[in-house]
Design a protein around this motif. Structure first.
Motif, PDB file in Angstrom:
ATOM      1  N   ALA A 144      85.349   8.160  28.118  1.00  0.00           N
ATOM      2  CA  ALA A 144      84.360   8.990  27.423  1.00  0.00           C
ATOM      3  C   ALA A 144      85.090   9.935  26.477  1.00  0.00           C
ATOM      4  O   ALA A 144      85.954  10.697  26.905  1.00  0.00           O
ATOM      5  CB  ALA A 144      83.535   9.793  28.425  1.00  0.00           C
ATOM      6  N   THR A 192      87.092   2.104  34.927  1.00  0.00           N
ATOM      7  CA  THR A 192      87.342   1.467  33.630  1.00  0.00           C
ATOM      8  C   THR A 192      86.545   2.144  32.521  1.00  0.00           C
ATOM      9  O   THR A 192      86.441   1.608  31.421  1.00  0.00           O
ATOM     10  CB  THR A 192      86.979  -0.034  33.677  1.00  0.00           C
ATOM     11  N   SER A 193      85.970   3.306  32.791  1.00  0.00           N
ATOM     12  CA  SER A 193      85.157   4.016  31.806  1.00  0.00           C
ATOM     13  C   SER A 193      86.008   4.999  31.009  1.00  0.00           C
ATOM     14  O   SER A 193      86.903   5.634  31.550  1.00  0.00           O
ATOM     15  CB  SER A 193      84.034   4.793  32.501  1.00  0.00           C
ATOM     16  N   GLN A 238      80.992   6.398  34.063  1.00  0.00           N
ATOM     17  CA  GLN A 238      80.846   7.093  32.784  1.00  0.00           C
ATOM     18  C   GLN A 238      80.455   8.548  32.993  1.00  0.00           C
ATOM     19  O   GLN A 238      80.929   9.424  32.274  1.00  0.00           O
ATOM     20  CB  GLN A 238      79.809   6.378  31.917  1.00  0.00           C
ATOM     21  N   ASN A 258      76.251   8.051  23.089  1.00  0.00           N
ATOM     22  CA  ASN A 258      76.146   6.809  22.318  1.00  0.00           C
ATOM     23  C   ASN A 258      74.886   6.757  21.457  1.00  0.00           C
ATOM     24  O   ASN A 258      74.243   5.718  21.321  1.00  0.00           O
ATOM     25  CB  ASN A 258      76.196   5.585  23.235  1.00  0.00           C
ATOM     26  N   THR A 314      89.028  13.879  26.182  1.00  0.00           N
ATOM     27  CA  THR A 314      88.847  12.503  26.626  1.00  0.00           C
ATOM     28  C   THR A 314      88.883  12.460  28.145  1.00  0.00           C
ATOM     29  O   THR A 314      89.764  13.040  28.762  1.00  0.00           O
ATOM     30  CB  THR A 314      89.958  11.594  26.066  1.00  0.00           C
ATOM     31  N   TYR A 337      69.952   7.848  28.398  1.00  0.00           N
ATOM     32  CA  TYR A 337      71.133   7.006  28.583  1.00  0.00           C
ATOM     33  C   TYR A 337      71.517   6.919  30.054  1.00  0.00           C
ATOM     34  O   TYR A 337      71.887   5.863  30.551  1.00  0.00           O
ATOM     35  CB  TYR A 337      72.318   7.524  27.762  1.00  0.00           C
ATOM     36  N   LYS A 367      80.929   9.546  23.209  1.00  0.00           N
ATOM     37  CA  LYS A 367      81.036   8.107  23.002  1.00  0.00           C
ATOM     38  C   LYS A 367      81.616   7.542  24.285  1.00  0.00           C
ATOM     39  O   LYS A 367      82.782   7.763  24.596  1.00  0.00           O
ATOM     40  CB  LYS A 367      81.929   7.790  21.817  1.00  0.00           C
ATOM     41  N   ALA A 368      80.774   6.867  25.067  1.00  0.00           N
ATOM     42  CA  ALA A 368      81.188   6.334  26.363  1.00  0.00           C
ATOM     43  C   ALA A 368      81.225   4.815  26.295  1.00  0.00           C
ATOM     44  O   ALA A 368      80.368   4.187  25.689  1.00  0.00           O
ATOM     45  CB  ALA A 368      80.216   6.783  27.448  1.00  0.00           C
ATOM     46  N   GLU A 369      82.236   4.241  26.940  1.00  0.00           N
ATOM     47  CA  GLU A 369      82.346   2.779  26.963  1.00  0.00           C
ATOM     48  C   GLU A 369      83.001   2.340  28.259  1.00  0.00           C
ATOM     49  O   GLU A 369      83.750   3.101  28.875  1.00  0.00           O
ATOM     50  CB  GLU A 369      83.140   2.271  25.763  1.00  0.00           C
ATOM     51  N   GLY A 370      82.697   1.124  28.671  1.00  0.00           N
ATOM     52  CA  GLY A 370      83.309   0.542  29.855  1.00  0.00           C
ATOM     53  C   GLY A 370      82.678   1.027  31.143  1.00  0.00           C
ATOM     54  O   GLY A 370      82.092   2.093  31.216  1.00  0.00           O
ATOM     55  N   ARG A 417      88.506   9.819  31.661  1.00  0.00           N
ATOM     56  CA  ARG A 417      88.544   8.434  32.137  1.00  0.00           C
ATOM     57  C   ARG A 417      88.240   8.407  33.624  1.00  0.00           C
ATOM     58  O   ARG A 417      88.602   9.312  34.362  1.00  0.00           O
ATOM     59  CB  ARG A 417      89.931   7.826  31.905  1.00  0.00           C
TER      60      ARG A 417
END
Length: 137
Positions: free
Chosen positions: A23, A20-21, A82, A37, A15, A44, A73-76, A17
């Motif tokens: 992954a 605020t991302s 990211q 994603n 993981t 992407y 899986k990336a978010e934020g 970070r």
């Protein structure tokens, strides 16, 4: 974390970070595909060579570019955050593959979490430090 698939392939995960991302990266032995994603990594990351280079840098340093498929899986956050989060997650997953990789990745700075985040807004101010214009009269 290491898990086993039914067809005796091992999944290595890490993981990362940044800002605020977040992954979540999974390394699966394969042909070197990057999937973020559900999309190909190039599409992407908007075909940006800089973001692609940042994301896959740990693999290139170790010379493992075509040995693992990368599922993310990336978010934020935005694409820059990211991409950096993917790099950290990938480096952590590669440390699980072989603990000797840690020495190389650490010296390149890929295992250091960049803790810089946006400073919070304070009351009485417009932003974190920007104050309203001062008027004497």
């Amino acid at each position: 974390m290491v898990t086993l698939l039914k067809n005796s392939k091992t999944i290595y995960s890490g993981t990362g970070r940044r800002k605020t991302s977040i992954a979540r990266v999974k390394l699966i032995p394969g042909s070197g595909k990057l999937i973020i994603n559900g999309f190909s990594g190039e599409s992407y990351l908007q075909f940006s060579p800089n973001y692609l280079r940042i994301s896959c840098a740990p693999l290139k340093i170790l010379g493992l570019g075509k040995e693992y498929d990368i599922h993310v899986k990336a978010e934020g956050g935005g694409l820059a955050g990211q991409a950096d989060a993917i790099r950290l997650g990938l480096a952590r997953a590669l440390c699980e593959v072989n603990p000797n990789n840690r020495i190389t990745l650490k010296s390149e700075g890929f295992l250091t979490r960049d803790a810089r985040v946006k400073e919070r807004k304070k009351y009485g101010l417009c932003k974190a430090r920007k104050a309203p214009q001062y008027s004497k009269r």
